[in-house]
Design an enzyme around this catalytic site. Structure first.
Site, PDB file in Angstrom:
ATOM      1  N   SER A 120       0.835  -1.198   0.000  1.00  0.00           N
ATOM      2  CA  SER A 120       0.000   0.000   0.000  1.00  0.00           C
ATOM      3  C   SER A 120       0.866   1.243   0.000  1.00  0.00           C
ATOM      4  O   SER A 120       0.353   2.352  -0.049  1.00  0.00           O
ATOM      5  CB  SER A 120      -0.916  -0.001   1.220  1.00  0.00           C
ATOM      6  OG  SER A 120      -0.168  -0.225   2.377  1.00  0.00           O
ATOM      7  N   HIS A 141      -3.369  -3.898  -5.589  1.00  0.00           N
ATOM      8  CA  HIS A 141      -3.662  -3.369  -4.253  1.00  0.00           C
ATOM      9  C   HIS A 141      -5.131  -3.603  -3.888  1.00  0.00           C
ATOM     10  O   HIS A 141      -6.023  -2.962  -4.452  1.00  0.00           O
ATOM     11  CB  HIS A 141      -3.310  -1.860  -4.235  1.00  0.00           C
ATOM     12  CG  HIS A 141      -3.418  -1.232  -2.893  1.00  0.00           C
ATOM     13  ND1 HIS A 141      -3.629   0.116  -2.701  1.00  0.00           N
ATOM     14  CD2 HIS A 141      -3.355  -1.766  -1.642  1.00  0.00           C
ATOM     15  CE1 HIS A 141      -3.674   0.382  -1.424  1.00  0.00           C
ATOM     16  NE2 HIS A 141      -3.527  -0.738  -0.760  1.00  0.00           N
ATOM     17  N   GLU A 153      -6.781  -1.623  -6.925  1.00  0.00           N
ATOM     18  CA  GLU A 153      -6.008  -0.553  -7.570  1.00  0.00           C
ATOM     19  C   GLU A 153      -4.839  -1.250  -8.269  1.00  0.00           C
ATOM     20  O   GLU A 153      -4.034  -1.922  -7.611  1.00  0.00           O
ATOM     21  CB  GLU A 153      -5.513   0.390  -6.461  1.00  0.00           C
ATOM     22  CG  GLU A 153      -5.092   1.755  -6.896  1.00  0.00           C
ATOM     23  CD  GLU A 153      -4.702   2.628  -5.687  1.00  0.00           C
ATOM     24  OE1 GLU A 153      -4.236   2.097  -4.651  1.00  0.00           O
ATOM     25  OE2 GLU A 153      -4.858   3.853  -5.796  1.00  0.00           O
ATOM     26  N   ASN A 191      -4.327   5.851  -1.098  1.00  0.00           N
ATOM     27  CA  ASN A 191      -3.789   6.352   0.169  1.00  0.00           C
ATOM     28  C   ASN A 191      -3.354   7.814   0.111  1.00  0.00           C
ATOM     29  O   ASN A 191      -3.267   8.473   1.142  1.00  0.00           O
ATOM     30  CB  ASN A 191      -2.655   5.449   0.637  1.00  0.00           C
ATOM     31  CG  ASN A 191      -3.223   4.185   1.253  1.00  0.00           C
ATOM     32  OD1 ASN A 191      -4.212   4.237   1.989  1.00  0.00           O
ATOM     33  ND2 ASN A 191      -2.642   3.045   0.933  1.00  0.00           N
TER      34      ASN A 191
END
Ligand code: CAA
Length: 284
Positions: A120, A141, A153, A191
């Site tokens: 991540s 991800h 992702e 993120n």
């Protein structure tokens, strides 16, 4: 190329969820852990989550058994990857651990195998450079809880080729997930957007603007978030949130990503959220 068999390295929160969704989609999984007790824990979590799905009538008993039967445990990375088409690594977010895992995978996985990381926060381009096939390396991800969250992702490193992207996109669709392509950059998209919100929520608590409960109520009732940012931070792990914020801060050299002092203090105190029984909230 079709991903007909996969290896998932790491059976923690993300790894067991990833193994669960591959196996449930009929793709056999070699689940690789370092110790039998960790592998047993991963399998019992998968069983518990499958039982929950049977109870909610999302799957039947036969599907539950089929899914569990599709998962084989390995305690050796090289053994576990030698006959697969796709490897998904979900080991702890520590570069040295990932480095050791990827050098073993690169040595033992078949030449055609695609290498995916569920990282991540670590650069896909940097992880790809640990192998002799950066064109076959990609970020895959997933989001917690993996059996529930639709997004994958898919992160392209500097050298990821189109064929690798296409196979991984198709595979994500077979898992009944929604693949979204992004290029490699600190925090990717997920993120980079999520962590500043969580960080700002922590600043609000640290500055006495509102209690954790009230910050979460604002975001749940005002913005229809399923969980408030502080409950979500506990769920993700405060240490993970801090690590990702540091990746953003170091990567962009922009003070807007500086971690809130209260977050740093809570991690120092070992209050990491759900996994330690206490974060912004207390857990049984
Ligand atoms: N396995 C299978 N099913 C599960 C599950 C699991 N582990 N956890 C929950 N479910 C199912 C439940 O059975 C339930 O199904 P129905 O809708 O059919 O009833 C559904 O999910 C909702 O669960 P609950 O009713 O128990 O609880 P809830 O409504 O409070 O939802 C939640 C729980 C799905 C976790 C929800 O609160 C949510 O979406 N939270 C936000 C999660 C999030 O943002 N995750 C991303 C974190 S960031 C990340 O992972 C990546 C990173 O890089 C940091």
């Amino acid at each position: 190329m079709d991903a007909k068999k996969v290896a998932v390295i790491g059976g923690g929160t993300m790894g067991n969820g990833i193994a669960h969704v591959f196996a449930m989609s009929g793709i056999p999984v070699n689940l690789i852990e370092t110790k039998q007790e960790f592998a047993d824990r991963a399998l019992s979590t998968i069983e518990k989550n499958l039982d929950r799905m049977v109870k909610k009538e999302k799957i039947d008993e036969a599907k539950r058994s089929e899914t569990l039967d599709s998962i084989s445990i390995f305690l050796d990375v090289k053994e576990g990857v030698k006959d697969v088409d796709l490897v998904v690594e979900a080991v702890p977010e520590n570069f040295e651990i990932k480095k050791s895992v990827w050098s073993q995978v690169d040595e033992a996985a078949p030449d055609h195998a695609i290498l995916g990381s569920n990282t991540s926060s670590i650069s896909i381009t940097k992880l790809a450079a640990l192998t002799d096939r950066p064109e076959k390396f990609i970020g895959m991800h997933f989001f917690n809880p993996v059996p529930v969250m639709k997004l994958v992702e898919i992160v392209r490193g500097l050298e990821t080729n189109d064929e690798t992207y296409d196979v991984v996109e198709e595979t994500a669709k077979k898992l009944n997930k929604a693949p979204v392509p992004v290029n490699d950059a600190p925090g990717f998209v997920s993120n980079r957007v999520l962590m500043p919100m969580i960080n700002e929520a922590i600043f609000c608590v640290g500055e006495g603007v509102a209690t954790p409960e009230n910050v979460d109520e604002v975001m749940k009732l005002g913005m229809a978030h399923p969980m408030g940012p502080l409950r979500l931070a506990d769920f993700i792990g405060l240490d993970v949130c801090l690590d990702i914020l540091n990746v953003l801060y170091d990567g962009f050299k922009d003070p807007k990503y500086r971690p809130a002092p209260l977050l740093v203090k809570m991690v120092d105190a070992g209050k990491l959220g759900n996994k330690t029984g206490e974060g912004f909230y207390k857990y049984d």
